[in-house]
Design a protein around this motif. Structure first.
Motif, PDB file in Angstrom:
ATOM      1  N   ALA A 285       0.807  -1.222   0.000  1.00 21.33           N
ATOM      2  CA  ALA A 285       0.000   0.000   0.000  1.00 21.33           C
ATOM      3  C   ALA A 285       0.837   1.267   0.000  1.00 21.33           C
ATOM      4  N   SER A 286       1.981   1.256   0.688  1.00 21.24           N
ATOM      5  CA  SER A 286       2.774   2.479   0.866  1.00 21.24           C
ATOM      6  C   SER A 286       3.392   2.988  -0.434  1.00 21.24           C
TER       7      SER A 286
ATOM      8  N   SER B  71       4.501  -1.209  -4.608  1.00 27.28           N
ATOM      9  CA  SER B  71       5.472  -2.197  -5.076  1.00 27.28           C
ATOM     10  C   SER B  71       4.782  -3.554  -5.163  1.00 27.28           C
ATOM     11  N   PRO B  72       4.929  -4.263  -6.318  1.00 25.45           N
ATOM     12  CA  PRO B  72       4.295  -5.580  -6.439  1.00 25.45           C
ATOM     13  C   PRO B  72       4.804  -6.558  -5.375  1.00 25.45           C
ATOM     14  N   VAL B  73       3.894  -7.350  -4.850  1.00 22.41           N
ATOM     15  CA  VAL B  73       4.237  -8.349  -3.835  1.00 22.41           C
ATOM     16  C   VAL B  73       4.227  -9.720  -4.511  1.00 22.41           C
ATOM     17  N   ASN B  74       5.346 -10.446  -4.412  1.00 18.33           N
ATOM     18  CA  ASN B  74       5.452 -11.757  -5.045  1.00 18.33           C
ATOM     19  C   ASN B  74       5.096 -12.869  -4.062  1.00 18.33           C
TER      20      ASN B  74
END
Length: 284
Positions: free
Chosen positions: A36-37, A40-43
């Motif tokens: 959220a901040s 950035s994509p989370v894998n």
């Protein structure tokens, strides 16, 4: 469209060259998980349940849980032992009446395009199935997995529809049956009238995925304007307890009659300028 595989339909000594194509398209909107901040994509990580540590691919094996917490390991050579030969053929086992087959067994359609030199046999099978009201039950291997399937006539062509094996269906006896209630003649008559008033010709283009379209529109608005034009959430329709069935049917009939009148007026209004234009053209 990309061909799935090229092969042949076989029954008896007959071989019909065909190409297999998907008959449906489901365009799902794909979403990524983001932090959220900073977006950035989370894998996804392969994490072991025992200690929470990430596991590299070369240390992963496949296991079948035969008892709670107990696994039997299945290696690549084990899968090879039970692998079904990919013959690239639709092997017809027998022919049955379509009406005898539970519709729940069918689940995924494909188009069968005739291959070079197969036109006559293809048309022969299509016409024979149409005139006898039969479908062909077959086995086919697609992407290394064997499937039960049906070959059916479809307008000017043939289609192949994948089927569940009968034991995959959950028996309906596992579900509660409706309590048998006495239905009054008036209720049944009004229900039949309601069905009749809502019966129309089948126009497939009229049915669209409203959720998909609304979601696409929302994404376009957010790309253009951000969160400033976020639409209000649609109100959910609350279920009601039907007590007076006759009253509900009467109201439904009134609504459908009103809708039918509006539709008739709209169609007539649409037709008038066309008729006027045709009359002027004729006079000229």
């Amino acid at each position: 469209m990309k061909v799935l595989w090229k092969g042949a339909i076989t029954f008896g000594l007959v071989t019909i060259p065909v190409s297999l194509y998907p008959a449906t398209r489901r365009e799902e909107l794909k979403f990524r998980l983001l932090r959220a901040s900073d977006h950035s994509p989370v894998n996804y990580k392969r994490v072991a349940e025992a200690d929470g540590k990430e596991v590299p691919w070369d240390q992963i094996v496949k296991g079948y849980e035969h008892e709670k917490g107990k696994f039997v390991i299945i290696k690549d050579e084990d899968f090879a032992r039970v692998d079904v030969e990919a013959t690239q053929t639709v092997d017809i086992i027998n022919f049955v009446s379509l009406e005898d087959v539970d519709p729940l067994l069918f689940y995924k359609p494909y188009y069968l395009e005739v291959g070079k030199g197969g036109d006559k046999a293809y048309v022969l099978l299509r016409d024979a199935l149409t005139e006898t009201g039969k479908i062909a039950i077959a086995k086919v291997v697609i992407r290394a997995r064997q499937h039960l399937a049906a070959v059916k006539p479809q307008k000017k062509g043939l289609m192949l529809e994948l089927m569940h094996f009968p034991k995959e269906l959950i028996d309906i006896s596992e579900f509660d049956k409706p309590a048998e209630k006495a239905i009054g003649k008036a209720e049944l008559q009004m229900a039949k009238q309601l069905i009749s008033s809502m019966t129309t010709e089948w126009h497939p283009a009229e049915y669209t995925d409203e959720y998909h379209e609304a979601l696409e529109k929302l994404i376009e608005e957010k790309v253009e304007h951000g969160d400033k034009t976020a639409p209000k959430a649609a109100k959910k329709r609350q279920p009601t307890n039907v007590i007076d069935l006759v009253s509900v049917l009467q109201k439904s009939l009134q609504q459908t009659k009103g809708h039918a009148k509006k539709e008739k007026k709209r169609t007539a209004k649409k037709a008038r300028p066309q008729a006027h234009h045709a009359a002027r053209k004729k006079a000229a």
